[in-house]
Design an enzyme around this catalytic site. Structure first.
Site, PDB file in Angstrom:
ATOM      1  N   GLU A 381       0.839  -1.217   0.000  1.00  0.00           N
ATOM      2  CA  GLU A 381       0.000   0.000   0.000  1.00  0.00           C
ATOM      3  C   GLU A 381       0.871   1.263   0.000  1.00  0.00           C
ATOM      4  O   GLU A 381       0.484   2.274  -0.579  1.00  0.00           O
ATOM      5  CB  GLU A 381      -0.936  -0.019   1.206  1.00  0.00           C
ATOM      6  N   TYR A 468      -1.696  -8.379 -10.563  1.00  0.00           N
ATOM      7  CA  TYR A 468      -0.772  -8.186  -9.441  1.00  0.00           C
ATOM      8  C   TYR A 468       0.552  -8.924  -9.684  1.00  0.00           C
ATOM      9  O   TYR A 468       1.614  -8.318  -9.755  1.00  0.00           O
ATOM     10  CB  TYR A 468      -1.398  -8.695  -8.145  1.00  0.00           C
TER      11      TYR A 468
END
Length: 958
Positions: A381, A468
């Site tokens: 993040e 991802y």
């Protein structure tokens, strides 16, 4: 954003011809358990606050997924947004929120309508279009406001025209439902210090901002935001920016509410706006002027459970700032640990949200694996603060520019903060290897065309392992052939060029090309765009076939040759960087830029000690299919000197050859030849990939009932003993000594479980000893590395006394969720039929379990040696009761699990007798097809197992 569902990465396929179906069954059962969860019972100023009457219930929000692009007539510049969730502590639902948004826009093209996104919201008051304060005469009368729920847009129909080049302010009041669905603005309930509480949070990505406030909800329509939240005085309100004012306002009943006003945001996309209203505590650190706070339940903060997270966040920020040479632009960062959240984490600028479990570490837990998980999620993040927040993809088709790059830096950040982790080993085992297994079955490319992502396309489907992990793997390869120095230099240039703006993948290629053109050290065989488009714009990946006699390398798309009659659709070619090694010496990087090419330097002599290794340490995203000559030489090398091949390359060699076997490129015997050396293999992560291929968990009962089992037992135990005894010694003497051994914490369980499954007496004795030790002293903690295996075999080796102890501990008020899950599984390991049947009966009791537990118990029992018949009988006998709680979903899952035991038409007919009476016709047809497929898979698997058995008989004493 972290991948939704069961964590960051998916599992591996079994190395058998029927593995695809069986993996699906395993995943289905795991997903079922996850689904049912825990089993135990128990710039202009903001508009002034209004005092409206009670909000009428708005229409229900449409399902997310449809993608409609807005016309480009208006460009948002700034939002003044007020949100007022009508929630008081202890209040009963239903809940609603109201709000007002004033959006300053620039008109780019004359229009008589303003179209923006809105979903599930109801209009409050009259909408208006006026000029900014500097142009008071520019107002345009609104004829009407039309909501298009299917298209998720609101249309302001105007009596005049908005003129190109001028600015306007769209003023809209709105109200919406506050649901507990974890999307948009949502409410969630939790317990803190024994008290029930509520909080409000948001999740806007990809297209949920439009459910919270009318907006231009596309990533390239960036704007600044002034946000004001009205909330109960007992709560604190958080948003992207620091609070600059706290005041009070009365509602229509004269009750006081708190008004928290936040500073003007940076220019950002709507999906990054974030709101949290909670009664949490926080811990704080400051790093280079960035105030970092981690908010969590009061008891979590008090117990120090988020101390590790707050201690690593600042250093990872600094690491990323230093490596990218771009400063973090915000004055504060809040990380909020939500008890209930749909993703592992969400990167909202200045207000990141996480699943509580993603941030929590017990201060007494010194084991690296738990810290590594937290470091990986936090690093991911934080990576988004640059890749996603500062520079955002133009449109969702290039989502990998956000998620792939963040996933790449996730591992750099985590291994920086936890240097005991091996970057190449952890990246390959967690990222590259799982997605190689998945990518060969998925028909989509990393970067899709914009045209493809429209209409009924579900944006959520893009948040998968291709985006991802393939994105991260391609980035790893790119950094490898450019060198990290040039790659980072190009990223810095890209970030500075597109800060507070948007980019597509061609923009990234352009900046890499600029850096390549400005130096002479790295020479590429083609333009960067041509090289990289071959990896991002085509689905799948290549397999390289090497002929050492001629030195020829041929590429083709890796696909399942067992399932495809035609290879016409598999004609993609890639521009492939090849790192290679000859006889232990690294060679200069070379390239394969056509379907086939001869490399004279790769021709080998007749010496058995002349060998070639391609794709050293997995520098490229592809598999390698060696000819038999080289494989024999590599197998001999492994037996004589395994360390001559780097550990990651040993892992890759074994993983590749089993995948090639699986997909029909090479016979199973070829893969087995590479396992002879294993007595000299001391790396757990390599043993893990061997065991997952030879003994996948969902095939254990099948293997045990085949003649291959005693052969496999003798062959594997002979090779496992050295590494088993090494780790068993730690377990007996001092398991804490393994606290820095990440792979022991992740993979030792599989090694021990296999040793016990193979009947190794020392393993069975060890499990019984540790379980008995726990029975004698319930305060004793079985080492968590092997707790699941010890509990399972402790119950299996015992009688009803051992089972009853597991039951007692499961019901212990202090047991944590992880231990409950372990015990729930362990109780299905009983070897006495009556205990399993009693366990299933317990599962029906509302007083012993919550209803969501029954399916989990059945899913555990049905996979056991003696359990599948017992579970099937139980389901058929109790179907009227089970169908009320679970319907056909449970039956489907049980039938899928039963499918792996189907070998004959008679067995299918036996199952049909039951489901013909319980399912609709179309469902019956689907299950019949599934069982027919399972029968064929089982027949093929039996042939495969016979081949393995024949090979083992010949090689068992080698």
């Amino acid at each position: 954003m972290g991948i939704r569902g069961g964590g960051l990465y998916v599992g591996r396929r079994a190395a058998a011809v029927g593995a695809a179906l069986l993996l699906a069954l395993l995943v289905a059962l795991l997903a079922l358990a996850a689904l049912y969860g825990r089993c135990r019972q128990e710039a202009a100023p903001p508009p002034s606050p209004r005092a409206p009457g009670p909000a009428a219930p708005p229409p229900p929000a449409p399902a997310a997924g449809s993608v409609r692009r807005l016309p480009r007539h208006l460009l948002p510049l700034h939002y003044d947004l007020e949100l007022w969730p009508r929630v008081r502590p202890g209040q009963a639902g239903p809940f609603a929120f109201t709000g007002q948004v004033n959006i300053t826009v620039r008109c780019l093209q004359d229009t008589d309508a303003a179209v923006l996104h809105s979903a599930g919201l109801r209009s409050r008051g009259a909408a208006a279009v006026r000029g900014p304060l500097s142009e008071p005469g520019a107002a345009v009368e609104v004829a009407g406001l039309r909501q298009d729920e299917a298209g998720e847009v609101a249309v302001l129909e105007l009596r005049g025209r908005l003129r190109a080049g001028r600015r306007y302010v769209l003023q809209l009041g709105f109200q919406g439902r506050l649901e507990e669905d974890l999307d948009g603005l949502f409410l969630t309930r939790y317990t803190d210090r024994g008290q029930s509480s509520m909080l409000i949070a948001s999740q806007m990505e990809p297209t949920y901002a439009r459910r919270v406030y009318p907006c231009f909800d596309e990533p390239a329509m960036k704007a600044t935001f002034n946000i004001r939240i009205i909330h109960d005085p007992s709560y604190v309100a958080l948003s992207n920016m620091p609070a600059i004012d706290v005041s009070e306002v009365k509602d229509e009943n004269g009750s006081l509410w708190t008004v928290t006003t936040f500073n003007t945001s940076l220019k950002m996309s709507t999906y990054l706006t974030a709101f949290v209203i909670c009664d949490f505590d926080y811990v704080t650190r400051t790093e280079r002027g960035n105030e970092i706070r981690i908010w969590a339940r009061k008891e979590v903060v008090k117990n120090g459970y988020v101390d590790y997270a707050v201690n690593i966040t600042g250093p990872i920020f600094s690491f990323l700032e230093d490596i990218l040479n771009v400063s973090y632009p915000l004055p504060k960062t809040d990380l909020v640990a939500l008890p209930d959240f749909g993703a592992g984490g969400m990167e909202n600028w200045g207000l990141m949200t996480f699943q509580e479990a993603s941030l929590i570490n017990l201060p007494s837990d010194e084991f690296t694996s738990r810290k590594a998980m937290i470091a990986l999620i936090v690093s991911h993040e934080l990576g988004h603060q640059w890749f996603g927040n500062l520079v955002t993809m133009n449109w969702w088709n290039d989502l990998w520019l956000n998620e792939g790059l963040a996933s790449y830096f996730e591992y750099l950040g985590a291994t920086f903060i936890e240097p005991k982790l091996s970057l190449d080993k952890i990246f390959y085992t967690h990222v590259v290897q799982p997605v190689l297994r998945e990518d060969s079955e998925i028909a989509r490319s990393l970067s899709e065309s914009e045209d493809k992502i429209k209409g009924s396309f579900s944006l959520m489907s893009l948040f998968d392992n291709i985006t991802y992990s393939k994105g991260a793997s391609i980035t790893w390869m790119l950094s490898g052939f450019l060198t990290e120095k040039l790659f980072i230099r190009a990223l810095t240039s890209y970030l500075k060029e597109f800060s507070f703006s948007n980019a597509n993948q061609d923009d990234l290629w352009t900046h890499i090309q600029m850096v390549v053109d400005a130096q002479d050290e790295v020479q590429l065989p083609a333009p960067v765009k041509q090289i990289m488009d071959s990896w991002t714009c085509q689905n799948g990946f290549p397999v390289l076939t090497l002929n050492l006699t001629s030195g020829t390398i041929r590429q083709e798309q890796f696909f399942n040759k067992n399932n495809r009659k035609s290879t016409d659709s598999y004609n993609n070619t890639w521009i492939i960087p090849i790192s290679w090694m000859r006889n232990g010496s690294s060679q200069p990087l070379t390239w394969l830029d056509k379907s086939s090419k001869m490399f004279p330097e790769m021709q080998v002599s007749e010496s058995d000690y002349d060998w070639i290794l391609l794709n050293v340490n997995l520098s490229g995203y592809y598999r390698v299919n060696y000819d038999q000559l080289n494989l024999k030489r590599l197998a001999r090398l492994l037996e004589n000197d395994p360390k001559a091949i780097p550990a990651v390359s040993r892992f890759q060699l074994i993983d590749d050859v089993f995948a090639l076997t699986d997909f029909g490129y090479v016979p199973i015997e070829t893969a087995l030849e590479l396992t002879k050396y294993l007595a000299r293999e001391d790396e757990l992560f390599i043993w893990n990939v061997v065991l997952l291929n030879l003994i996948p968990e969902n095939l254990e009962s099948t293997l045990k009932n085949h003649e291959v089992y005693p052969l496999l037992k003798k062959y594997l135990l002979k090779r496992m003993l050295p590494i088993y005894h090494y780790y068993a010694g730690f377990i007996r003497q001092n398991a804490d000594a393994l606290e820095d051994d990440y792979f022991a914490q992740v993979y030792l369980e599989k090694l021990l479980a296999t040793a016990c499954w193979l009947g190794l007496q020392d393993c069975l004795d060890l499990s019984s000893e540790l379980y008995a030790k726990w029975r004698d002293n319930p305060e004793y903690k079985i080492p968590f590395l092997i707790r699941r295996t010890v509990c399972c075999y402790g119950v299996a080796a015992g009688s009803d006394k051992e089972w009853n102890f597991a039951w007692e501990m499961y019901n212990h008020t202090d047991s944590v969720e992880e231990d409950e899950d372990i015990l729930l599984y362990a109780m299905s390991c009983a070897k006495e039929s009556w205990l399993l049947y009693r366990y299933l009966q317990y599962g029906l009791s509302d007083t012993l379990f919550s209803s969501n537990c029954t399916s989990v118990i059945i899913s555990h029992v049905v996979t056991k040696d003696i359990g599948h018949h017992i579970a099937w009988e139980f389901v058929t006998e109790n179907w009227p009761l089970l169908s009320q709680g679970y319907g056909h979903e449970l039956l489907h899952d049980v039938l899928k699990a039963m499918g792996r035991f189907v070998k004959t038409d008679v067995q299918i007919q036996e199952l049909q007798v039951f489901y013909n009476a319980t399912l609709e016709e179309d469902e019956r047809e689907a299950i019949t097809m599934l069982l027919e497929s399972a029968k064929l898979e089982n027949i093929e698997r039996r042939k495969l197992l016979n081949k393995i058995a024949n090979w083992l008989e010949k090689n068992i004493d080698d």
